[in-house]
Design an enzyme around this catalytic site. Structure first.
Site, PDB file in Angstrom:
ATOM      1  N   HIS A 112      -4.147  -9.169   3.544  1.00  0.00           N
ATOM      2  CA  HIS A 112      -5.584  -9.140   3.833  1.00  0.00           C
ATOM      3  C   HIS A 112      -5.883  -9.963   5.075  1.00  0.00           C
ATOM      4  O   HIS A 112      -5.253 -11.010   5.309  1.00  0.00           O
ATOM      5  CB  HIS A 112      -6.380  -9.710   2.654  1.00  0.00           C
ATOM      6  CG  HIS A 112      -6.468  -8.777   1.490  1.00  0.00           C
ATOM      7  ND1 HIS A 112      -6.791  -9.200   0.213  1.00  0.00           N
ATOM      8  CD2 HIS A 112      -6.278  -7.431   1.400  1.00  0.00           C
ATOM      9  CE1 HIS A 112      -6.802  -8.163  -0.598  1.00  0.00           C
ATOM     10  NE2 HIS A 112      -6.492  -7.085   0.087  1.00  0.00           N
ATOM     11  N   ARG A 172      -1.230  -2.013  -6.975  1.00  0.00           N
ATOM     12  CA  ARG A 172      -1.496  -3.125  -6.042  1.00  0.00           C
ATOM     13  C   ARG A 172      -2.481  -4.111  -6.677  1.00  0.00           C
ATOM     14  O   ARG A 172      -2.283  -5.324  -6.606  1.00  0.00           O
ATOM     15  CB  ARG A 172      -2.050  -2.559  -4.732  1.00  0.00           C
ATOM     16  CG  ARG A 172      -2.406  -3.583  -3.656  1.00  0.00           C
ATOM     17  CD  ARG A 172      -2.728  -2.839  -2.357  1.00  0.00           C
ATOM     18  NE  ARG A 172      -3.450  -3.638  -1.381  1.00  0.00           N
ATOM     19  CZ  ARG A 172      -2.866  -4.439  -0.483  1.00  0.00           C
ATOM     20  NH1 ARG A 172      -1.551  -4.563  -0.482  1.00  0.00           N
ATOM     21  NH2 ARG A 172      -3.581  -5.107   0.396  1.00  0.00           N
ATOM     22  N   TYR A 203     -10.171 -10.689  -6.888  1.00  0.00           N
ATOM     23  CA  TYR A 203      -9.215 -10.873  -7.984  1.00  0.00           C
ATOM     24  C   TYR A 203      -9.488 -12.136  -8.791  1.00  0.00           C
ATOM     25  O   TYR A 203      -9.030 -12.256  -9.922  1.00  0.00           O
ATOM     26  CB  TYR A 203      -7.782 -10.866  -7.442  1.00  0.00           C
ATOM     27  CG  TYR A 203      -7.428  -9.555  -6.788  1.00  0.00           C
ATOM     28  CD1 TYR A 203      -7.269  -8.407  -7.554  1.00  0.00           C
ATOM     29  CD2 TYR A 203      -7.289  -9.452  -5.406  1.00  0.00           C
ATOM     30  CE1 TYR A 203      -6.984  -7.187  -6.952  1.00  0.00           C
ATOM     31  CE2 TYR A 203      -7.006  -8.235  -4.805  1.00  0.00           C
ATOM     32  CZ  TYR A 203      -6.857  -7.113  -5.585  1.00  0.00           C
ATOM     33  OH  TYR A 203      -6.587  -5.905  -5.002  1.00  0.00           O
ATOM     34  N   ARG A 248       0.837  -1.194   0.000  1.00  0.00           N
ATOM     35  CA  ARG A 248       0.000   0.000   0.000  1.00  0.00           C
ATOM     36  C   ARG A 248       0.879   1.254   0.000  1.00  0.00           C
ATOM     37  O   ARG A 248       2.060   1.199   0.361  1.00  0.00           O
ATOM     38  CB  ARG A 248      -0.906   0.018   1.237  1.00  0.00           C
ATOM     39  CG  ARG A 248      -1.816  -1.195   1.362  1.00  0.00           C
ATOM     40  CD  ARG A 248      -2.588  -1.161   2.661  1.00  0.00           C
ATOM     41  NE  ARG A 248      -3.498  -2.302   2.823  1.00  0.00           N
ATOM     42  CZ  ARG A 248      -3.190  -3.434   3.435  1.00  0.00           C
ATOM     43  NH1 ARG A 248      -1.982  -3.591   3.951  1.00  0.00           N
ATOM     44  NH2 ARG A 248      -4.084  -4.410   3.550  1.00  0.00           N
ATOM     45  N   HIS A 277      -2.877   2.428  -5.699  1.00  0.00           N
ATOM     46  CA  HIS A 277      -3.651   1.215  -5.414  1.00  0.00           C
ATOM     47  C   HIS A 277      -3.902   0.395  -6.680  1.00  0.00           C
ATOM     48  O   HIS A 277      -4.080  -0.825  -6.613  1.00  0.00           O
ATOM     49  CB  HIS A 277      -4.972   1.568  -4.736  1.00  0.00           C
ATOM     50  CG  HIS A 277      -5.349   0.599  -3.657  1.00  0.00           C
ATOM     51  ND1 HIS A 277      -4.675   0.523  -2.454  1.00  0.00           N
ATOM     52  CD2 HIS A 277      -6.309  -0.359  -3.594  1.00  0.00           C
ATOM     53  CE1 HIS A 277      -5.209  -0.430  -1.698  1.00  0.00           C
ATOM     54  NE2 HIS A 277      -6.199  -0.971  -2.369  1.00  0.00           N
ATOM     55  N   LYS A 299      -1.594  -2.963   8.031  1.00  0.00           N
ATOM     56  CA  LYS A 299      -2.690  -2.489   8.883  1.00  0.00           C
ATOM     57  C   LYS A 299      -2.716  -3.266  10.190  1.00  0.00           C
ATOM     58  O   LYS A 299      -2.489  -4.474  10.213  1.00  0.00           O
ATOM     59  CB  LYS A 299      -4.023  -2.664   8.145  1.00  0.00           C
ATOM     60  CG  LYS A 299      -4.208  -1.700   6.980  1.00  0.00           C
ATOM     61  CD  LYS A 299      -5.583  -1.848   6.374  1.00  0.00           C
ATOM     62  CE  LYS A 299      -5.809  -0.822   5.264  1.00  0.00           C
ATOM     63  NZ  LYS A 299      -7.162  -0.933   4.671  1.00  0.00           N
TER      64      LYS A 299
END
Length: 300
Positions: free
Chosen positions: A272, A249, A281, A152, A246, A176
């Site tokens: 994730h 990404r 995806y 990111r 993004h 994150k």
């Protein structure tokens, strides 16, 4: 906002910061949503105690947002904020029943993530000319890192030289929730990182030693600069509408899936928390197969 609401909001954001360890950007998003909610409740229903907030009050707020033209995706984010807030209040025993229990989120039309075609990525790194100065070197490495690792923008900006393991050909990324993940990188990217780090010490008198990427003044990159740099170069090689960090990404993940990568492996590489976020995806992969079938099969 009433004093009681302000105190509850402060307690909740402290919880997000110190226990959940969310980023400042995420906390600000929660805080903004909750402030808007409490301001609406006070305006429409007066000074209301937490335990007196009814599902009907929340539906009124959501209906108001919809009337203002807010998209379902944004409304769902606000619903998620309220669910987290009232779940926390349940644990604190400030309420006995959450008013969110009967709130249903509106359906969102799923959009396939846009990505840059492999041929266009090849054009970017093989034929596009980058300025022969510090800015050009930095911008090229920004694009290389984003596409080759799928990290990111915030992770890129905060990436430290110490997180690059040249011996194991990998980088350690802090994502994150301060979750760490290891991403393998190829020799070309490792050489580019090594050359950039060496040039930084040679060309810049002073620089931020905490991060890998710096501007010509030696300072940590600004998020807007990264966005503008990516948009500038993607505009030269693709006609897709979105040209953001993004998108690179998305390109990283889509190209992995199209080449047969395992879904769980892609999930780990992207950082994730659940497969649900990664499964989008697979739709791009299916669309690719449909396109191949349509072009190649005589009865398609």
């Amino acid at each position: 906002m009433p004093i009681t609401s302000a105190r509850l909001l402060q307690q909740f954001t402290d919880y997000l910061k110190f226990q959940k360890r969310y980023s400042q950007h995420t906390i600000l998003s929660y805080e903004t949503d909750l402030q808007a909610f409490f301001d609406f409740i006070e305006l429409q229903f007066g000074n209301t105690e937490l335990q007196d907030i009814k599902p009907a009050f929340i539906r009124t707020w959501l209906a108001n947002l919809k009337e203002k033209g807010m998209e379902a995706k944004t409304i769902n984010r606000k619903i998620s904020t309220l669910k987290s807030f009232f779940k926390y209040q349940l644990r604190q025993e400030a309420i006995t029943v959450s008013p969110m229990a009967t709130i249903v989120s509106p359906k969102v039309n799923k959009r396939l993530p846009q990505f840059v075609e492999k041929a266009d990525i090849n054009t970017l790194f093989s034929y596009v000319e980058f300025p022969d100065d510090w800015q050009g070197s930095t911008e090229r490495l920004i694009l290389q890192l984003l596409y080759n690792t799928g990290i990111r923008r915030a992770e890129l900006i905060s990436l430290k030289e110490s997180q690059v393991d040249h011996y194991k050909s990998s980088i350690k990324v802090l994502g994150k929730g301060n979750k760490e993940r290891i991403i393998p990188v190829n020799d070309d990217l490792l050489k580019a990182i090594k050359a950039y780090a060496a040039a930084k010490r040679k060309e810049l008198e002073h620089f931020n030693e905490e991060v890998l990427l710096v501007n010509e003044k030696g300072k940590k990159l600004d998020p807007r600069y990264v966005y503008a740099s990516v948009k500038k170069y993607l505009s030269q090689i693709t006609t897709i509408s979105k040209k953001s960090p993004h998108v690179l990404r998305h390109s990283f993940a889509t190209h992995l899936m199209n080449n047969g990568a395992d879904l769980n492996a892609v999930k780990e590489l992207l950082g994730h928390s659940s497969l649900a976020a990664t499964q989008i995806y697979t739709h791009n992969s299916i669309e690719k197969l449909k396109d191949i079938h349509k072009k190649a099969h005589p009865k398609a």
